[in-house]
Design a protein around this motif. Structure first.
Motif, short mmCIF file in Angstrom:
data_model
loop_
_atom_site.label_atom_id
_atom_site.label_comp_id
_atom_site.label_asym_id
_atom_site.label_seq_id
_atom_site.Cartn_x
_atom_site.Cartn_y
_atom_site.Cartn_z
N UNK A 17 0.77 -1.23 0.00
CA UNK A 17 0.00 0.00 0.00
C UNK A 17 0.80 1.27 0.00
N UNK A 18 2.11 1.16 -0.13
CA UNK A 18 3.00 2.33 -0.10
C UNK A 18 3.78 2.42 -1.40
N UNK A 19 3.88 3.61 -1.97
CA UNK A 19 4.71 3.80 -3.16
C UNK A 19 6.18 3.74 -2.75
N UNK A 20 6.90 2.80 -3.34
CA UNK A 20 8.33 2.65 -3.05
C UNK A 20 9.17 3.58 -3.91
N UNK A 21 8.78 3.74 -5.18
CA UNK A 21 9.51 4.61 -6.08
C UNK A 21 8.67 4.85 -7.33
N UNK A 22 8.75 6.05 -7.86
CA UNK A 22 8.10 6.40 -9.13
C UNK A 22 9.13 7.06 -10.02
N UNK A 23 9.22 6.58 -11.27
CA UNK A 23 10.19 7.15 -12.19
C UNK A 23 10.10 6.50 -13.55
N UNK A 24 10.94 6.93 -14.45
CA UNK A 24 10.97 6.33 -15.78
C UNK A 24 11.50 4.90 -15.66
N UNK A 25 11.20 4.04 -16.65
CA UNK A 25 11.74 2.68 -16.60
C UNK A 25 13.26 2.65 -16.45
N UNK A 26 13.97 3.51 -17.16
CA UNK A 26 15.43 3.54 -17.06
C UNK A 26 15.88 3.93 -15.66
N UNK A 27 15.19 4.90 -15.06
CA UNK A 27 15.56 5.34 -13.72
C UNK A 27 15.40 4.22 -12.70
N UNK A 28 14.29 3.48 -12.79
CA UNK A 28 14.07 2.40 -11.84
C UNK A 28 15.09 1.29 -12.02
N UNK A 29 15.47 1.02 -13.27
CA UNK A 29 16.44 -0.04 -13.55
C UNK A 29 17.84 0.37 -13.09
N UNK A 30 18.24 1.58 -13.41
CA UNK A 30 19.61 2.02 -13.12
C UNK A 30 19.78 2.53 -11.71
N UNK A 31 18.70 3.03 -11.13
CA UNK A 31 18.82 3.75 -9.87
C UNK A 31 17.71 3.38 -8.89
N UNK A 32 17.57 2.09 -8.53
CA UNK A 32 16.50 1.70 -7.60
C UNK A 32 16.71 2.31 -6.23
N UNK A 33 15.62 2.75 -5.63
CA UNK A 33 15.72 3.45 -4.35
C UNK A 33 16.03 2.51 -3.20
N UNK A 34 15.57 1.28 -3.28
CA UNK A 34 15.80 0.35 -2.18
C UNK A 34 15.88 -1.08 -2.70
N UNK A 35 16.13 -1.98 -1.79
CA UNK A 35 16.33 -3.38 -2.15
C UNK A 35 15.09 -3.99 -2.80
N UNK A 36 13.91 -3.59 -2.35
CA UNK A 36 12.69 -4.14 -2.93
C UNK A 36 12.56 -3.76 -4.41
N UNK A 37 12.73 -2.48 -4.72
CA UNK A 37 12.62 -2.03 -6.11
C UNK A 37 13.69 -2.69 -6.97
N UNK A 38 14.90 -2.80 -6.43
CA UNK A 38 16.00 -3.42 -7.18
C UNK A 38 15.69 -4.87 -7.51
N UNK A 39 15.05 -5.58 -6.58
CA UNK A 39 14.72 -6.98 -6.81
C UNK A 39 13.52 -7.16 -7.70
N UNK A 40 12.60 -6.19 -7.67
CA UNK A 40 11.37 -6.34 -8.45
C UNK A 40 11.58 -5.97 -9.91
N UNK A 41 12.40 -4.97 -10.15
CA UNK A 41 12.62 -4.49 -11.52
C UNK A 41 13.83 -5.20 -12.13
N UNK A 42 13.63 -5.84 -13.27
CA UNK A 42 14.69 -6.58 -13.94
C UNK A 42 14.37 -8.05 -13.98
N UNK A 43 14.71 -8.70 -15.08
CA UNK A 43 14.44 -10.13 -15.24
C UNK A 43 15.62 -10.79 -15.96
N UNK A 44 16.29 -11.76 -15.29
CA UNK A 44 16.08 -12.21 -13.90
C UNK A 44 16.38 -11.09 -12.89
#
Length: 392
Positions: A211-238
C-alpha cells in the motif's frame, strides 16, 4: 485529457486493514503511468479509488484541479478496461462499442461515425457483426478497449487487461496499447503485476509494496537507480543478485566470495551506511565469463570463482545459477522485502547471464567477471540504496 493529483491518499477498511497509506502522486496530462507490484500491494485498490469504485478514507484526489473525493464514478469522465473484458455476450461487437454512446443519447449518425473510427484504429472492421463468443481473447480485449475509447473520456484506467492472453498475444497487444495511447494522448493509469509489461509500456512506472509507493520514475531510472532493495529486486528479469557482506574500512566489502573492493564513488557513499552490514547488488547481465573478457579491460574488473548448479540456454544467452560459498545473514525484514520482490533466498541462489560463447555445464567451476562500477550498494539495516544519488 486531464491531470490527476493524489494528495496523501489513504484507504482504511472497517476491519482495520490499511490498503493504501499516504500515497502522493501527480499524473500529468496525457501521461501513461503504470502501477506495478506483487499481488496484494494495493495497486488495484488505488486504481479503483481513482475510478470512484472505492471510497477514499483519507487525503484528497483531484482531476484537473477539482476535488473528486465524493464524486460518483459516472461523473468522473473515466473509462475502465478490465482483465475480464466485461463484454455483453448477447450484443455484437458493434453494439458493445456503441453502448456508452447510446447511454449518452448521441445521434445515430454520430454513433456510427465514432464506431467506424474506433473499429478502423483497432482492426475490428471485419468482426463488427460477430458476438464475443465468436472472437479470440485478443479480439475481445480490443473490443473492450474500443468501448472505452469510443466516448473519448478524460482518463483511461486499465486493470491487468492482458493477463488472460498467451505470451505472444500479450506482446502484440502491448504494442497496440502503447500506439493507441500515444495517438489519443489520453491520460492513462495501467495496473499490472508484470514488471516486463510495466517497463515496456509506461512513461513512468510506480512501484508499490504493502500500500505504499516505493519509487516512481521512468523505466530507465528504476532499472539504473532503484531506491531500495525491494525495487531493485522487483525491476529486472532475472532479478538483481544480492550478496550480504560487511564493510571493511568503508572501502571493501567482505563476502562469501572474498573481499570485494568498492569503486571510488561507492566507497565515498559507504559512509552513509548505518553500520558495517551492507548488501551488494549486481544484475545478472553485468556478469561476463572471465575467460572471454578482453584482456585490455580485464584488470579493471573483479573476478569471482563459482561452482555451477544449473545452466539454462535460451539460444543467444546462457543463464548460470550458482550459490555464494557462505554469507552474512541479512536482517529478517530485508529478507521479507526480497521475497515480496520475488527473490526467495536473499544472498542464496545467484544468476549470471552470459553469451552462448561460454562453454559451461552444471557442476563445473568457472570464473565470473564484473566491473565494480556496475555494483549497487544497500544499507544492511534499512535496505535503502547508498548509491542512488550518484546515478543520473
Amino acid at each position: 485529457m486531464a491531470t490527476i493529483t493524489l494528495d496523501h491518499l489513504d484507504k482504511l477498511y472497517p476491519n482495520g486493514y490499511h490498503a493504501i497509506t499516504d500515497v502522493n502522486l501527480d499524473i500529468e496530462d496525457g501521461e501513461f503511468v503504470i502501477l506495478v507490484g506483487p499481488s496484494g500491494c494495493g495497486k488495484s485498490t488505488l486504481l479503483n479509488m481513482i475510478a470512484g469504485l472505492e471510497d477514499i478514507t483519507g487525503g484528497e484526489m483531484r482531476i484537473d484541479g477539482k476535488v473528486v473525493n465524493d464524486l460518483s464514478a459516472r461523473d468522473r469522465d473515466i473509462a475502465m478496461v478490465f482483465q475480464s473484458y466485461a463484454l455483453y455476450p448477447h450484443m455484437t461487437v458493434r453494439e458493445n462499442i456503441a453502448f456508452p454512446l447510446k447511454l449518452a443519447h448521441l445521434p445515430k449518425s454520430e454513433v456510427n461515425e465514432k464506431i467506424a473510427e474506433v473499429s478502423a484504429s483497432l482492426g475490428l472492421d471485419e468482426y463488427l457483426d460477430r458476438k464475443p463468443a465468436q472472437l479470440s481473447g485478443g479480439q475481445r480485449q480490443r473490443v473492450a478497449m474500443g468501448r472505452a475509447i469510443v466516448r473519448r473520456p478524460k482518463v483511461f484506467l486499465m486493470d491487468e487487461p492482458l493477463s488472460n492472453l498467451d505470451a505472444k498475444l500479450r506482446v502484440q497487444m502491448r504494442g497496440e496499447i502503447a500506439r493507441l495511447q500515444k495517438d489519443l494522448g489520453v491520460t492513462t493509469v495501467y495496473v499490472t503485476h508484470d514488471q516486463t509489461e510495466a517497463m515496456t509500456l509506461g512513461d513512468r512506472v510506480v512501484v508499490m509494496r504493502k500500500g505504499v509507493i516505493q519509487q516512481a520514475g521512468s523505466p530507465d531510472e528504476l532499472y539504473r537507480n532503484p531506491r531500495n532493495l525491494f525495487v531493485a529486486g522487483f525491476i529486472g528479469s532475472p532479478s538483481m543478485n544480492f550478496v550480504p557482506g560487511r564493510l571493511i574500512d568503508r572501502t571493501t566489502v567482505a563476502t562469501g566470495f572474498g573481499d570485494i573492493r568498492l569503486p571510488e564513488e561507492l566507497a565515498a557513499l559507504a559512509t552513509r551506511a548505518t553500520g558495517e552490514s551492507v548488501i551488494l547488488g549486481i544484475r545478472p547481465e553485468d556478469f561476463d565469463d572471465a575467460y572471454l573478457v578482453d584482456p585490455a579491460v580485464a584488470d579493471r574488473g573483479t573476478t569471482i570463482e563459482v561452482t555451477l548448479d544449473m545452466v539454462e540456454s535460451t539460444g543467444a544467452d546462457r543463464f548460470i545459477h550458482f550459490r555464494a560459498p557462505e554469507r552474512h545473514a541479512p536482517a529478517d525484514h530485508l529478507r521479507e522485502a526480497a521475497q515480496d520482490a520475488g527473490v526467495d533466498d536473499l544472498g542464496g541462489e545467484l544468476v549470471a547471464r552470459v553469451t552462448n560463447a561460454s562453454q559451461v555445464r552444471p557442476g563445473m567451476q568457472m570464473n565470473l567477471w564484473f566491473d565494480p562500477r556496475s555494483l549497487h550498494l544497500f544499507d544492511g539495516e534499512s535496505g535503502d540504496s547508498l548509491r542512488q544519488e550518484t546515478v543520473s
